[in-house]
Every structure is written in structure tokens, then in C-alpha cells.
Design a protein around this motif. Structure first.
Motif, PDB file in Angstrom:
ATOM      1  N   UNK A 271    -104.157 148.347-192.239  1.00  0.00           N
ATOM      2  CA  UNK A 271    -104.621 147.191-191.456  1.00  0.00           C
ATOM      3  C   UNK A 271    -104.248 147.315-189.986  1.00  0.00           C
ATOM      4  N   UNK A 272    -105.105 146.754-189.127  1.00  0.00           N
ATOM      5  CA  UNK A 272    -104.795 146.718-187.696  1.00  0.00           C
ATOM      6  C   UNK A 272    -103.733 145.656-187.432  1.00  0.00           C
ATOM      7  N   UNK A 273    -103.922 144.482-188.026  1.00  0.00           N
ATOM      8  CA  UNK A 273    -102.982 143.363-187.882  1.00  0.00           C
ATOM      9  C   UNK A 273    -102.519 142.946-189.271  1.00  0.00           C
ATOM     10  N   UNK A 274    -101.228 142.733-189.414  1.00  0.00           N
ATOM     11  CA  UNK A 274    -100.656 142.366-190.704  1.00  0.00           C
ATOM     12  C   UNK A 274     -99.646 141.233-190.499  1.00  0.00           C
ATOM     13  N   UNK A 275     -99.757 140.207-191.316  1.00  0.00           N
ATOM     14  CA  UNK A 275     -98.844 139.064-191.268  1.00  0.00           C
ATOM     15  C   UNK A 275     -98.137 138.963-192.606  1.00  0.00           C
ATOM     16  N   UNK A 276     -96.810 138.884-192.583  1.00  0.00           N
ATOM     17  CA  UNK A 276     -96.028 138.831-193.813  1.00  0.00           C
ATOM     18  C   UNK A 276     -95.108 137.619-193.830  1.00  0.00           C
ATOM     19  N   UNK A 277     -95.274 136.768-194.847  1.00  0.00           N
ATOM     20  CA  UNK A 277     -94.378 135.633-195.098  1.00  0.00           C
ATOM     21  C   UNK A 277     -94.119 134.797-193.847  1.00  0.00           C
ATOM     22  N   UNK A 278     -95.197 134.420-193.163  1.00  0.00           N
ATOM     23  CA  UNK A 278     -95.049 133.699-191.890  1.00  0.00           C
ATOM     24  C   UNK A 278     -94.794 132.213-192.146  1.00  0.00           C
ATOM     25  N   UNK A 279     -93.748 131.716-191.524  1.00  0.00           N
ATOM     26  CA  UNK A 279     -93.380 130.300-191.618  1.00  0.00           C
ATOM     27  C   UNK A 279     -93.316 129.732-190.197  1.00  0.00           C
ATOM     28  N   UNK A 280     -93.955 128.585-189.988  1.00  0.00           N
ATOM     29  CA  UNK A 280     -93.890 127.889-188.706  1.00  0.00           C
ATOM     30  C   UNK A 280     -93.497 126.446-188.970  1.00  0.00           C
ATOM     31  N   UNK A 281     -92.404 126.013-188.351  1.00  0.00           N
ATOM     32  CA  UNK A 281     -91.927 124.629-188.456  1.00  0.00           C
ATOM     33  C   UNK A 281     -92.099 123.938-187.112  1.00  0.00           C
ATOM     34  N   UNK A 282     -92.655 122.726-187.152  1.00  0.00           N
ATOM     35  CA  UNK A 282     -92.682 121.885-185.958  1.00  0.00           C
ATOM     36  C   UNK A 282     -91.507 120.922-186.031  1.00  0.00           C
ATOM     37  N   UNK A 283     -90.723 120.889-184.977  1.00  0.00           N
ATOM     38  CA  UNK A 283     -89.535 120.050-184.973  1.00  0.00           C
ATOM     39  C   UNK A 283     -89.912 118.573-184.900  1.00  0.00           C
ATOM     40  N   UNK A 284     -89.069 117.753-185.492  1.00  0.00           N
ATOM     41  CA  UNK A 284     -89.252 116.316-185.387  1.00  0.00           C
ATOM     42  C   UNK A 284     -88.797 115.822-184.024  1.00  0.00           C
ATOM     43  N   UNK A 285     -89.059 114.561-183.756  1.00  0.00           N
ATOM     44  CA  UNK A 285     -88.644 113.975-182.478  1.00  0.00           C
ATOM     45  C   UNK A 285     -88.125 112.571-182.716  1.00  0.00           C
ATOM     46  N   UNK A 286     -87.162 112.184-181.909  1.00  0.00           N
ATOM     47  CA  UNK A 286     -86.588 110.839-181.996  1.00  0.00           C
ATOM     48  C   UNK A 286     -86.894 110.099-180.703  1.00  0.00           C
ATOM     49  N   UNK A 287     -87.406 108.897-180.825  1.00  0.00           N
ATOM     50  CA  UNK A 287     -87.735 108.098-179.653  1.00  0.00           C
ATOM     51  C   UNK A 287     -87.198 106.691-179.782  1.00  0.00           C
ATOM     52  N   UNK A 288     -87.458 105.891-178.764  1.00  0.00           N
ATOM     53  CA  UNK A 288     -86.959 104.522-178.761  1.00  0.00           C
ATOM     54  C   UNK A 288     -87.630 103.683-179.839  1.00  0.00           C
ATOM     55  N   UNK A 289     -88.942 103.904-180.042  1.00  0.00           N
ATOM     56  CA  UNK A 289     -89.693 103.081-180.998  1.00  0.00           C
ATOM     57  C   UNK A 289     -90.143 103.860-182.243  1.00  0.00           C
ATOM     58  N   UNK A 290     -90.134 105.195-182.173  1.00  0.00           N
ATOM     59  CA  UNK A 290     -90.724 105.955-183.269  1.00  0.00           C
ATOM     60  C   UNK A 290     -89.964 107.250-183.494  1.00  0.00           C
ATOM     61  N   UNK A 291     -89.597 107.491-184.728  1.00  0.00           N
ATOM     62  CA  UNK A 291     -88.997 108.762-185.113  1.00  0.00           C
ATOM     63  C   UNK A 291     -90.013 109.554-185.926  1.00  0.00           C
ATOM     64  N   UNK A 292     -90.254 110.791-185.493  1.00  0.00           N
ATOM     65  CA  UNK A 292     -91.198 111.639-186.208  1.00  0.00           C
ATOM     66  C   UNK A 292     -90.443 112.734-186.942  1.00  0.00           C
ATOM     67  N   UNK A 293     -90.664 112.848-188.244  1.00  0.00           N
ATOM     68  CA  UNK A 293     -89.998 113.917-188.985  1.00  0.00           C
ATOM     69  C   UNK A 293     -90.618 115.264-188.661  1.00  0.00           C
ATOM     70  N   UNK A 294     -89.869 116.326-188.865  1.00  0.00           N
ATOM     71  CA  UNK A 294     -90.402 117.663-188.677  1.00  0.00           C
ATOM     72  C   UNK A 294     -91.438 117.993-189.746  1.00  0.00           C
ATOM     73  N   UNK A 295     -92.215 119.036-189.492  1.00  0.00           N
ATOM     74  CA  UNK A 295     -93.277 119.411-190.426  1.00  0.00           C
ATOM     75  C   UNK A 295     -93.350 120.926-190.533  1.00  0.00           C
TER      76      UNK A 295
END
Length: 532
Positions: A271-295
Motif C-alpha cells: 500500500x502507498x498509505x497505511x493506517x493502523x489502529x488509529x484513535x482520535x480523542x477530542x478533549x472535553x471543555x469546561x465553561x461557565x454555563x456548559x461542560x462538554x465531555x470528551x469524545x
């Protein structure tokens, strides 16, 4: 009186202030409960003709002739106050882009309540009850929570459902839907349209659908109007128009629908390009009115792209396909896993990374946002050659001219800016930028999702021609399964950050294994199904 026309537009003409006509002698009618589609290329005047019904055309465009009767009332004679009373209450509208139609500073509850406050005498508790009932009817998972949420908290499909709920709360007699499913994936598109049809049939509402998606229009409408250069060139029942179109332009539109391309030999070698066991996490955020969990956006994804191979990455909104493409392009850092190019890791700072960067280019979904508005077409394409040390300044200019010719852009367009080009021309510039370096690997993220049917066909043909000429490998990210069927060698199906199925294009389309793949394919309307 039951069969009398609900809407009658006769001899409608719209012109710019300089007198140039852009809608010419448009005449059509809509009966109560009827679903009518208006189709045509970008710039055909279909949206302007529909907006003129409610006097919502831009200020620079004025009506110069024609009448518009709704339920026996002449709308062109109404003053601004009378029109406000009509809009929403008797004629509803669903706009193309719900994110720009919904107020980002107001909660969903407040926005939905506005129409009820203006047009009904319901009490506060009664308004809340009706809103909750409608949000449940459009299949929002938690209507109570939605009341206090803002538009950006929802996906594109959910925002379109909210727009539909807003339009149907007042149970209008006519609903105008302007490109209601553009940029939605096949399953969400089908859900939104079937919901719209169910709601309008429940309340006896007529629908006027403006779209460039002929397959979708064929599935849901009773009658179709075809517009070109501001004029209606054909008006017929949907079945008859699909079966035996009278006008050459209608036949051209139908022939521009995607078709399955030829099967190509499988690539040989590693293969020209190969991806193995790729994991991407988006961090959560904390705010004054809303807390967002990570994903976790990608959950251990593997992918292979062979030399000269076109691999299509498909799936619903939020499936992780764009995240995967951006990670492979180096636009975001994976949490875990590896990406290899020609067998070497492309982790930042490595020799493999330095070799890979000029060999990987990307075509983004919206060229208007990805092209610098301050730069000319020539400068935009030449910028891609800035780090090409093997080319002299003269050679770079020659390469720019060659590339513009390859993508079908005339030389006189080189001095123009992005805002002076059509959507199709801007996408050609974006493709020219990507191939100017003659990369080995190209990532195309939804390159035809916002284009009308004929321009989409041109771009797909151009893409296939360039790929055959230069032999680059390609990761083609799309929710447009028709485009995928035309251009791909292999198909990878993603859902919730995971690959659920992959295989040769013909195998996946003809004999899908995973239930989700079958669901995607069943959601795609095909013109052949309407030709009897």
C-alpha cells in the motif's frame, strides 16, 4: 372548490436594478396537498422564484411583472404588515442552511415560540406543550433538553428537523422547502424528507420543493417544473418527466446523474498509505454555563490505499470519516496509532513526515472557505508550488498555466478572485491547487456535495480524467453514494468512529454484508425505480 389551486403564479418577472431579467415569465400552480418540485442548475432562478412568493427576494431584485395568488388572495398587493401575518402562519419556509437560519444567540425553545406568540392566542403552557409535541414528532431524542439548547449543539440533520418543526408548528397551508437536504447524508436525508412528507400529509399542507437532486425529487413529488436561465422549460407529472422528458435540457439533467464507472485492475504491490489502529480523542471543555465531555472520534481504525487506487470513505454525519481524512493529511494529531507512507511512519519531525507532506494534498468540501479571497486564481495555484525547490520561478508559472488548462479553466480566469467564480469554477481551482505539485496521494473531502447535478458530473469526470492521467492514489470522502459508485475502486463504510465494512465497489454496492451498509444503500433514491 376542493380542487381549486392553492397557489397560482402567473407571468412572474424579476429583474436587477439595471433592468437585467433573471426570472422570465414564470407561470405555475400548486393544488392543496400537492407536492411540486422545482429543479435546475445553480443560477436557473428557482430559489428566487420561490422566495418571491413571500417577497423574500434580495433588495436589489424587484418584481417587474406578474401576479401571485394564494388561496384566492393577490399577494403582490399586500403591504408589509399583511405579509408578516401571512409568513409562517399560512406559508412556511424551510431554508437551505439551518445553521444560518437559526439564531445562534437564542435557545431552540425561544425560537420555536416566536411564531406561536406572533400568530396564535395560545397561553405560555399551551405553547410549550405544542412545541414539545412537535419536537417529539420530528424525532428529537430529548425535547425537554432541546428547549434550553442552542443551534450549535445539534448536528446538521437535527438542525434541519428543528427548522421543519418551526415551519410546521403553525400548520401552514403551503410549505416552501429550499434545498432542504443539501449536505446531509443519505439516511438523514431520507428521514428528513419522509418526516416532511408525513407532517404535510397529516395537516393537508402542499409542498414546493426546490432542489438540484433529481433522484430525490422523483421519489417525493407529484409534479416537476424544470427551470433554466430564469424560465420554466418543462412542466409535467414526475412519472412522465422521468419516463419521457420532452426537452433536451431535461434529458441533459437526467443523463448527468452519476453512473457506475468501469471496474479497474486491482493495484499490485504494498500500500502507498497505511493506517493502523488509529484513535482520535477530542478533549472535553469546561465553561461557565456548559461542560462538554470528551469524545472518541476514531476507535482503532485501519485503512489501506494502494498505488493509483481510489478508495471511497462513506458513512453518516458524525461517523468519523472527515476526522480520519484530516488525521491522515496531518491536520490533526491522533491520540494513538500509526500512519505509514510508502512503509515509513509519518510522525511529525521524522524523515517520513518531510517526504510525505508535499506528496499529500487535500481538496476541501467548501472551496469558498478554503480559498483565500484576497488572492487571484493564479496566485492561489502558484502558492502550492512555493516550496517546490526543483522548479524555477518561470517553471512555476508554466506549471500554473498547465494545471489551469488541465482542470478546464480559461486563461482569462487566472486574474480573477474566488468571489468572481461560480461554485464549479471554485472547485476546479481547489483541485488545481491540489494537483499542481503532482502529489502521489490526494484526499478529497466531500468535493461535490454542494454542486448541482450537471456541475457535479463535470467535476467527477474531471477528477477521473486527472487521476488516470497522473496516477495519484485518492481517499474520496463522501456521503454521495452516486458519486462513490461512479469513481471508486474500493469502498470503506464507517459508523460511530469504526470501520464496519470494506471491499471492492461492486461487492459493497451489490452484496453489502453489514446492516448499516444496507441501510445506507436503501436510503438512496434511484431514477430507474421511477421508470416503469
Amino acid at each position: 372548490m376542493a380542487n381549486a389551486d392553492l397557489l397560482v403564479v402567473a407571468g412572474l418577472r424579476l429583474a436587477l436594478r439595471d433592468g437585467k431579467e433573471i426570472v422570465k415569465d414564470v407561470t405555475f400552480s400548486v393544488r392543496p396537498g400537492e407536492i411540486v418540485g422545482i429543479v435546475g442548475e445553480s443560477g436557473s432562478g428557482k430559489t428566487l422564484a420561490a422566495r418571491a412568493i413571500l417577497s423574500l427576494q434580495p433588495p436589489a431584485i424587484r418584481r417587474t411583472a406578474g401576479t401571485i395568488q394564494f388561496d384566492g388572495q393577490e399577494l403582490t398587493r399586500l403591504n408589509a404588515r399583511a405579509l408578516r401575518q401571512l409568513r409562517g402562519a399560512r406559508i412556511g419556509m424551510v431554508f437551505q442552511e439551518p445553521m444560518t437560519s437559526l439564531d445562534p444567540s437564542m435557545t431552540i425553545g425561544r425560537q420555536l415560540e416566536e411564531g406561536l406568540v406572533l400568530h396564535t392566542k395560545l397561553s405560555g403552557p399551551q405553547r410549550r406543550t405544542r412545541i414539545l409535541e412537535m419536537l417529539a414528532r420530528v424525532a428529537l431524542a430529548d425535547p425537554e433538553a432541546a428547549l434550553g439548547a442552542f443551534p450549535h449543539h445539534f448536528s446538521g440533520g437535527m438542525r434541519q428537523r428543528i427548522m421543519l418543526a418551526s415551519a410546521m408548528l403553525l400548520r401552514p397551508a403551503l410549505l416552501i422547502a429550499d434545498e432542504p437536504t443539501t449536505a446531509l447524508d443519505a439516511v438523514v436525508q431520507r428521514d428528513v424528507l419522509e418526516l416532511m412528507v408525513d407532517l404535510t400529509r397529516e395537516y393537508g399542507t402542499a409542498i414546493l420543493i426546490i432542489s438540484h437532486d433529481l433522484s430525490m425529487v422523483a421519489r417525493y413529488t407529484d409534479r416537476v417544473l424544470v427551470m433554466r436561465h430564469g424560465e420554466i422549460v418543462e412542466d409535467n407529472t414526475t412519472a412522465e418527466l422521468i419516463r419521457a422528458p420532452r426537452e433536451p435540457y431535461t434529458r441533459n439533467l437526467l443523463s448527468a446523474m452519476p453512473h457506475r464507472g468501469p471496474t479497474r485492475p486491482k493495484p499490485s504491490g504494498p500500500p502507498l498509505v497505511e493506517v493502523n489502529n488509529l484513535i482520535v480523542d477530542y478533549k472535553g471543555s469546561a465553561g461557565l454555563f456548559l461542560n462538554r465531555p470528551g469524545k472518541r472520534a476514531l476507535q482503532g481504525v485501519g485503512l489501506r490505499v494502494g498505488p493509483g487506487e481510489v478508495v471511497a470513505l462513506v458513512g453518516g454525519s458524525g461517523s468519523g470519516k472527515t476526522t480520519l481524512g484530516r488525521a491522515i493529511a496531518g491536520l490533526l494529531d491522533p491520540t494513538k496509532g500509526e500512519i505509514l507512507f510508502e512503509g515509513q511512519t509519518i510522525a511529525r519531525g521524522t524523515e517520513g513526515w518531510r517526504r510525505y507532506r508535499p506528496q499529500c494534498q487535500m481538496v476541501f468540501q467548501d472551496p469558498f472557505l478554503s480559498l483565500d479571497p484576497r488572492m487571484t486564481v493564479h496566485s492561489l495555484v502558484r502558492e502550492a508550488l512555493r516550496a517546490a525547490r526543483n522548479l524555477t520561478s518561470v517553471a512555476k508559472n508554466v506549471r500554473v498555466r498547465e494545471t489551469l488548462r488541465e482542470v478546464g479553466l480559461a486563461e482569462d480566469l487566472a486574474t480573477r478572485y474566488p468571489h468572481e467564480l461560480s461554485g464549479g469554477q471554485r472547485q476546479r481551482v481547489a483541485i488545481a491547487r491540489a494537483i499542481a505539485r503532482r502529489p502521489a496521494f490526494l484526499i478529497a473531502d466531500e468535493p461535490v456535495s454542494a454542486l448541482d447535478v450537471t456541475v457535479r458530473a463535470q467535476i467527477l469526470d474531471l477528477f477521473a480524467d486527472l487521476q488516470a492521467r497522473h496516477g495519484f492514489s485518492c481517499l474520496f470522502i463522501s456521503h454521495d453514494l452516486g458519486a462513490v459508485e461512479q469513481i471508486a475502486d474500493r469502498v470503506v463504510v464507517m459508523r460511530d468512529g469504526e470501520v464496519v465494512e470494506e471491499g471492492d465497489r461492486d461487492q459493497v454496492f451489490d452484496s453489502p454484508c453489514h446492516p448499516y451498509t444496507r441501510q445506507l444503500l436503501m436510503a438512496v433514491p434511484r431514477l430507474e425505480a421511477f421508470v416503469t
